[in-house]
Design a protein around this motif. Structure first.
Motif, PDB file in Angstrom:
ATOM      1  N   VAL A 112      14.654  -8.317  20.957  1.00 37.80           N
ATOM      2  CA  VAL A 112      13.313  -7.983  20.469  1.00 37.80           C
ATOM      3  C   VAL A 112      12.248  -8.488  21.451  1.00 37.80           C
ATOM      4  N   ALA A 113      12.490  -9.654  22.038  1.00 38.64           N
ATOM      5  CA  ALA A 113      11.549 -10.182  23.035  1.00 38.64           C
ATOM      6  C   ALA A 113      11.534  -9.306  24.293  1.00 38.64           C
ATOM      7  N   LEU A 114      12.712  -8.861  24.721  1.00 40.50           N
ATOM      8  CA  LEU A 114      12.781  -7.959  25.884  1.00 40.50           C
ATOM      9  C   LEU A 114      12.037  -6.656  25.590  1.00 40.50           C
ATOM     10  N   ALA A 115      12.189  -6.169  24.358  1.00 44.44           N
ATOM     11  CA  ALA A 115      11.513  -4.923  23.971  1.00 44.44           C
ATOM     12  C   ALA A 115       9.998  -5.103  24.011  1.00 44.44           C
ATOM     13  N   ALA A 116       9.540  -6.249  23.559  1.00 43.21           N
ATOM     14  CA  ALA A 116       8.094  -6.509  23.559  1.00 43.21           C
ATOM     15  C   ALA A 116       7.558  -6.529  24.987  1.00 43.21           C
ATOM     16  N   ARG A 117       8.308  -7.155  25.877  1.00 42.84           N
ATOM     17  CA  ARG A 117       7.883  -7.198  27.277  1.00 42.84           C
ATOM     18  C   ARG A 117       7.888  -5.791  27.893  1.00 42.84           C
ATOM     19  N   LEU A 118       8.909  -5.018  27.524  1.00 39.63           N
ATOM     20  CA  LEU A 118       9.013  -3.645  28.040  1.00 39.63           C
ATOM     21  C   LEU A 118       7.786  -2.812  27.637  1.00 39.63           C
TER      22      LEU A 118
ATOM     23  N   LEU B 257      23.744  -6.337   9.910  1.00 38.43           N
ATOM     24  CA  LEU B 257      22.489  -5.604   9.791  1.00 38.43           C
ATOM     25  C   LEU B 257      21.351  -6.471   9.247  1.00 38.43           C
ATOM     26  N   GLU B 258      21.674  -7.447   8.392  1.00 42.13           N
ATOM     27  CA  GLU B 258      20.607  -8.310   7.855  1.00 42.13           C
ATOM     28  C   GLU B 258      19.942  -9.108   8.982  1.00 42.13           C
ATOM     29  N   ALA B 259      20.779  -9.652   9.878  1.00 40.70           N
ATOM     30  CA  ALA B 259      20.231 -10.422  11.003  1.00 40.70           C
ATOM     31  C   ALA B 259      19.361  -9.538  11.890  1.00 40.70           C
ATOM     32  N   ALA B 260      19.780  -8.279  12.058  1.00 38.14           N
ATOM     33  CA  ALA B 260      19.010  -7.365  12.900  1.00 38.14           C
ATOM     34  C   ALA B 260      17.655  -7.033  12.270  1.00 38.14           C
ATOM     35  N   VAL B 261      17.662  -6.802  10.957  1.00 42.64           N
ATOM     36  CA  VAL B 261      16.396  -6.527  10.264  1.00 42.64           C
ATOM     37  C   VAL B 261      15.479  -7.745  10.373  1.00 42.64           C
ATOM     38  N   GLN B 262      16.044  -8.916  10.173  1.00 43.22           N
ATOM     39  CA  GLN B 262      15.265 -10.153  10.264  1.00 43.22           C
ATOM     40  C   GLN B 262      14.619 -10.293  11.649  1.00 43.22           C
ATOM     41  N   ALA B 263      15.374  -9.929  12.685  1.00 41.18           N
ATOM     42  CA  ALA B 263      14.866 -10.069  14.053  1.00 41.18           C
ATOM     43  C   ALA B 263      13.819  -9.022  14.397  1.00 41.18           C
ATOM     44  N   GLY B 264      13.847  -7.878  13.680  1.00 37.51           N
ATOM     45  CA  GLY B 264      12.855  -6.836  13.969  1.00 37.51           C
ATOM     46  C   GLY B 264      13.428  -5.514  14.429  1.00 37.51           C
ATOM     47  N   ALA B 265      14.714  -5.279  14.222  1.00 38.21           N
ATOM     48  CA  ALA B 265      15.312  -4.001  14.616  1.00 38.21           C
ATOM     49  C   ALA B 265      14.645  -2.844  13.884  1.00 38.21           C
TER      50      ALA B 265
END
Ligand SMILES: *Cc1c(COP(=O)(O)O)cnc(C)c1O
Length: 249
Positions: free
Chosen positions: A200-206, A224-232
């Motif tokens: 998610v941080a790499l995506a923000a920089r991109l 999938l829960e961890a991914a949703v939590q992170a911002g997927a």
């Protein structure tokens, strides 16, 4: 992780329909609960159902249950399945097809004919091949750059994070490819959350250079829960909907 769904075996068609409906309802409930917990809007999270190894008939059932996003990971299987699903649906609207598997350059032309979204672009030469294929087919493709978040993993695909900008720039320069964001598979056997946070941080920089690259494809049946939590923004869910696959894949 939820319990493994019941085996699909040779169930009568309507029983399989009920099984898929129940599994889909479970997955949607998990996504809803994860969004609640993360204080995210469920409309910002798209479930892509990974149908690899399962027959075209299951894709048609899923479409009947309201699924509009499906994914495959092997060109040969995918090309045949897309053709069969299209035929079975007659004039009815088909799903959006995602390609999430490792992609060989010599398969890019084929994939460009039927895929709407390719999640697994991880090298500049592949960008050129996919772009040429899309041009030949007179199509446009949405593209995610796959990032390898586990330097110790070999053979699962993905660009090292440091090379993400180069591959993303190449995608963005193609008239036929639309850069949408990033994709990753969590490293095996560890807490997936730090990897998803890094993605998610790499995506923000991109997005500093490519504001249109808003998609983050992360999270599968088990995480999938961890991914949703992170911002997927896109979850790729296979076995939780369709049941377990033969272990060779
Ligand atoms: C098979 C696959 C999935 C789905 O995995 P499940 O654990 O069955 O949900 C997701 N992403 C990729 C790249 C896959 O190959």
């Amino acid at each position: 992780m939820t319990a493994t769904p019941a085996p699909h075996g040779d169930l009568p068609a309507d029983e399989r329909m009920r099984e898929l409906a129940a599994n889909l309802a479970d997955v949607r409930e998990r996504v809803r609960a994860a969004c609640d917990q993360a204080r995210r809007c469920i409309d910002d999270v798209t479930v892509v159902v990974v149908t690899k190894t399962f027959p075209a008939a299951d894709v048609v059932r899923l479409v009947g249950l309201g699924v509009q996003q499906v994914a495959e990971n092997r060109d040969q299987e995918a090309a045949a399945k897309v053709a069969e699903v299209t035929e079975r649906l007659g004039g009815r609207r088909g799903p959006t097809w995602h390609f999430v598997g490792q992609l060989q350059r010599n398969k890019a032309r084929s994939v460009a004919r039927y895929a709407d979204v390719v999640h697994s672009v991880d090298r500049v030469p592949l960008v050129a091949a996919l772009s040429a294929g899309a041009h030949a087919a007179n199509r446009h493709l949405d593209v995610l750059v796959q990032v390898n978040l586990d330097p110790s993993a070999t053979g699962r695909g993905g660009v090292p994070p440091a090379d993400l900008p180069v591959v993303a720039d190449a995608v963005a320069q193609s008239e036929r490819l639309h850069l949408r964001g990033v994709m990753a598979v969590a490293p095996l056997g560890t807490d997936p959350r730090p990897a998803f946070d890094r993605l998610v941080a790499l995506a923000a920089r991109l997005r500093d250079d490519h504001p249109e690259a808003t998609w983050v494809s992360a999270g599968m049946s088990g995480d999938l829960e961890a991914a949703v939590q992170a911002g997927a923004t896109h979850l790729r869910v296979g076995s939780a909907v369709l049941g377990s696959r033969p272990s060779l894949r």
